[in-house]
Write an enzyme that holds these catalytic residues in place. Structure first.
Site, PDB file in Angstrom:
ATOM      1  N   HIS A 124     -53.447  34.200  39.826  1.00 29.39           N
ATOM      2  CA  HIS A 124     -54.035  32.877  40.022  1.00 29.39           C
ATOM      3  C   HIS A 124     -55.489  33.024  40.462  1.00 29.39           C
ATOM      4  CE1 HIS A 124     -54.130  28.620  40.580  1.00 29.39           C
ATOM      5  NE2 HIS A 124     -54.195  28.653  41.894  1.00 29.39           N
ATOM      6  N   ASP A 141     -58.515  25.062  45.005  1.00 26.88           N
ATOM      7  CA  ASP A 141     -57.383  25.613  44.262  1.00 26.88           C
ATOM      8  C   ASP A 141     -56.902  24.541  43.293  1.00 26.88           C
ATOM      9  OD1 ASP A 141     -55.007  26.629  43.310  1.00 26.88           O
ATOM     10  OD2 ASP A 141     -54.004  26.720  45.253  1.00 26.88           O
ATOM     11  N   CYS A 196     -56.159  28.216  35.290  1.00 30.14           N
ATOM     12  CA  CYS A 196     -56.782  28.316  36.619  1.00 30.14           C
ATOM     13  C   CYS A 196     -58.152  28.971  36.568  1.00 30.14           C
ATOM     14  CB  CYS A 196     -55.872  29.060  37.593  1.00 30.14           C
ATOM     15  SG  CYS A 196     -55.334  30.684  37.030  1.00 30.14           S
TER      16      CYS A 196
END
Length: 238
Positions: A124, A141, A196
């Site tokens: 991630h 995030d 991401c």
């Protein structure tokens, strides 16, 4: 900018099948192979090579804007290797990165914003920020998760950097705050498991340009195509 048909043709040309090890692009001595550029196809997870070459474009853009006197934040952007070296080799070790700012010839404390791409366990991408102008440690995030102690790492790093470079302790008192952005803040949220890196990269770009981080999942296909051309042309699109 190229008209849309020309852009689509240029992207298709770059994504042609071929030798995965063939070097297609080189930015500041960092090569990008056909295998690397393929991570910008739909449904793929961006790798470090693509991220770090894009970081070079952001640095270039920020430097040119600063030299031109544009009213944008003065930023420093670390590569994706910085946080891993600092915090996960195998634990927090300031000595691993002590010379990074010296090599880059940058005084972090003269910057408004320090941008730290974070590769979380090779699964991630997130973004850490040291916002010196507003006295904030910030975490972005695209899955809206917690910072998991990463802001504490950046706080510790800033203290160590100040002690090492300025020869004095840095007081990060109550006026310095930690912020992890969520949906309530309007922070973009990804709705799949592979975008991401693009969310993180474009958030960094928006911060460098001094504009609101306000894109959505729907922008990702175009952002991927645009990044292919930006890397090929060695500069950010306008």
């Amino acid at each position: 900018p190229l008209p849309l048909p020309a852009r689509q043709a240029a992207v298709s040309e770059i994504l042609q099948p071929g030798n995965p090890a063939e070097k297609l692009i080189e930015i500041n001595n960092t090569p990008i192979t056909r295998k690397d550029i393929a991570t910008l196809k739909p449904l793929e997870w961006l790798n470090d090579e693509v991220i770090n070459c894009f970081v070079e474009l952001l640095r270039q853009h920020a430097s040119e804007a600063e030299q031109a006197g544009e009213p944008l934040p003065k930023v420093h952007i670390f590569s994706s290797l910085f946080y891993t070296k600092l915090a996960e080799s195998p634990e927090y070790t300031y000595g691993n990165v002590r010379r990074w700012t010296k090599r880059a010839k940058v005084d972090l404390f003269s910057r408004d914003l320090v941008i730290v791409p974070i590769n979380q366990g090779n699964s991630h991408w997130t973004l850490g920020l040291i916002n010196l102008r507003q006295k904030r440690f910030e975490f972005i995030d695209s899955m809206h998760g917690s910072d998991g102690g990463r802001l504490a790492v950046l706080r510790r790093y800033l203290k160590d950097e100040h002690q090492d470079k300025k020869g004095a302790p840095l007081d990060l008192g109550e006026d310095w705050v930690d912020i992890s952005y969520t949906a309530a803040d309007g922070t973009p949220r990804q709705t799949n498991g592979f975008d991401c890196g693009m969310f993180m990269s474009r958030a960094a770009e928006h911060l460098v340009r001094g504009v609101l981080v306000d894109f959505t999942q729907d922008d990702m296909p175009d952002f991927r195509r645009r990044m292919i051309l930006e890397l090929a042309q060695s500069r950010l699109a306008h």
